[in-house]
Scaffold this active site. Structure first.
Site, mmCIF file in Angstrom:
data_model
loop_
_atom_site.group_PDB
_atom_site.id
_atom_site.type_symbol
_atom_site.label_atom_id
_atom_site.label_comp_id
_atom_site.label_asym_id
_atom_site.label_seq_id
_atom_site.Cartn_x
_atom_site.Cartn_y
_atom_site.Cartn_z
ATOM 1 C CG ASN A 1 -0.239 -0.029 2.513
ATOM 2 O OD1 ASN A 1 0.466 0.906 2.857
ATOM 3 N ND2 ASN A 1 -0.370 -1.123 3.266
ATOM 4 N N GLY B 1 -2.379 -9.753 3.713
ATOM 5 C CA GLY B 1 -2.230 -10.433 2.430
ATOM 6 C C GLY B 1 -0.779 -10.775 2.107
ATOM 7 C CG ASP C 1 2.528 -5.281 2.326
ATOM 8 O OD1 ASP C 1 3.757 -5.417 2.380
ATOM 9 O OD2 ASP C 1 1.947 -4.186 2.525
HETATM 10 N N1 AR6 Z 1 1.876 -15.689 -2.183
HETATM 11 C C1 AR6 Z 1 1.200 -15.438 -3.330
HETATM 12 N N2 AR6 Z 1 0.004 -14.819 -3.357
HETATM 13 C C2 AR6 Z 1 -0.536 -14.455 -2.177
HETATM 14 C C3 AR6 Z 1 0.106 -14.676 -0.936
HETATM 15 C C4 AR6 Z 1 1.361 -15.328 -0.964
HETATM 16 N N3 AR6 Z 1 2.058 -15.590 0.149
HETATM 17 N N4 AR6 Z 1 -0.695 -14.180 0.056
HETATM 18 C C5 AR6 Z 1 -1.805 -13.679 -0.531
HETATM 19 N N5 AR6 Z 1 -1.704 -13.846 -1.883
HETATM 20 P P1 AR6 Z 1 -3.573 -8.979 -1.393
HETATM 21 P P2 AR6 Z 1 -4.141 -6.445 -2.785
HETATM 22 C C6 AR6 Z 1 -2.655 -13.470 -2.938
HETATM 23 O O1 AR6 Z 1 -4.740 -8.779 -0.506
HETATM 24 O O2 AR6 Z 1 -5.481 -6.920 -3.196
HETATM 25 C C7 AR6 Z 1 -2.299 -5.467 2.043
HETATM 26 O O3 AR6 Z 1 -2.787 -5.196 3.327
HETATM 27 C C8 AR6 Z 1 -4.101 -13.192 -2.563
HETATM 28 O O4 AR6 Z 1 -4.817 -14.424 -2.400
HETATM 29 O O5 AR6 Z 1 -2.300 -9.452 -0.781
HETATM 30 O O6 AR6 Z 1 -3.289 -5.737 -3.799
HETATM 31 C C9 AR6 Z 1 -1.459 -4.313 1.495
HETATM 32 O O7 AR6 Z 1 -0.703 -3.689 2.522
HETATM 33 C C10 AR6 Z 1 -4.576 -12.394 -3.760
HETATM 34 O O8 AR6 Z 1 -4.914 -13.262 -4.850
HETATM 35 O O9 AR6 Z 1 -3.183 -7.610 -2.195
HETATM 36 C C11 AR6 Z 1 -2.512 -3.405 0.945
HETATM 37 O O10 AR6 Z 1 -3.079 -2.604 1.949
HETATM 38 C C12 AR6 Z 1 -3.316 -11.605 -4.159
HETATM 39 O O11 AR6 Z 1 -2.229 -12.230 -3.482
HETATM 40 C C13 AR6 Z 1 -3.547 -4.359 0.387
HETATM 41 O O12 AR6 Z 1 -3.411 -5.554 1.163
HETATM 42 C C14 AR6 Z 1 -3.359 -10.128 -3.768
HETATM 43 O O13 AR6 Z 1 -4.028 -9.993 -2.530
HETATM 44 C C15 AR6 Z 1 -3.282 -4.701 -1.049
HETATM 45 O O14 AR6 Z 1 -4.352 -5.494 -1.534
#
Ligand code: AR6
Length: 173
Positions: free
Chosen positions: A24, A32, A34
């Site tokens: 973010n 997630g 991050d």
């Molecule tokens: N490896 C691969 N993919 C993953 C992993 C992992 N270890 N963990 C989750 N995913 P998101 P966004 C997938 O929410 O939508 C955070 O708080 C997940 O299932 O990680 O861009 C940041 O700080 C999904 O398909 O990212 C921001 O505030 C994908 O990664 C916000 O979330 C992206 O999900 C960003 O949200």
């Protein structure tokens, strides 16, 4: 010819030069992918992010932009942080999401990364439909690689069979 592929997995364990973080704008971590990247990389990553906030990125990282840091304890050498558009906040412009992928490739080239792994940026907490993310991501990576000397290997690392299938459909098209 660069290879573009998709795989099921946890991006924190990828043996590539650079992993992309769906961060973010604060660059101070979150949930997630991050949260997973910061947990696996250890405190050195947050320290580097804090330094960016004190120097080049005083007001944070803009949506659609990307910046590289070291990768702490990850097997990768670099983490490339990008900020996807947040659909829940009304950020619905596909160009912003495409920019995450093209800017990340450019930053990867800049640091000399020859392989890079991307998650499905914005497909989690930020609320975008995985099929739309896949379409935009694959198109942006294809045109980014055509345009310049990007990495030789681009791997989308997806966390569920459903998201993997969405990316595979685009790669097969
Ligand atoms: N490896 C691969 N993919 C993953 C992993 C992992 N270890 N963990 C989750 N995913 P998101 P966004 C997938 O929410 O939508 C955070 O708080 C997940 O299932 O990680 O861009 C940041 O700080 C999904 O398909 O990212 C921001 O505030 C994908 O990664 C916000 O979330 C992206 O999900 C960003 O949200």
């Amino acid at each position: 010819m660069a290879i573009i592929e998709a795989a099921l997995g946890d991006i924190t364990t990828e043996q590539v030069d650079a992993v992309v973080n769906a961060a973010n704008s604060s660059l101070m971590g979150g949930g997630g992918v991050d949260g997973a990247i910061h947990a696996a990389a250890g405190p050195a990553l947050l320290e580097e992010c804090r330094r960016l906030r004190e120097t080049t990125h005083r007001s944070g990282l803009a949506v659609g932009d990307a910046v590289a840091t070291g990768a702490g304890r990850l097997p990768a050498q670099w983490v490339i942080h990008t900020v996807g558009p947040n659909r829940h906040a009304g950020q619905t412009d596909p160009a912003l999401l495409a920019s995450c992928f093209s800017r990340s490739l450019a930053v990867a080239s800049g640091v000399g990364a020859r392989s890079i792994a991307f998650p499905a940026v914005s497909a989690g907490i930020y609320g975008w439909d995985a099929a739309e993310v896949a379409r935009i991501a694959v198109a942006a990576v294809r045109s980014g690689l055509e345009a310049g000397d990007g990495p030789e290997l681009v791997r989308f690392v997806l966390f569920s069979h459903q998201v993997l299938a969405a990316f595979q459909t685009q790669l097969d098209a």
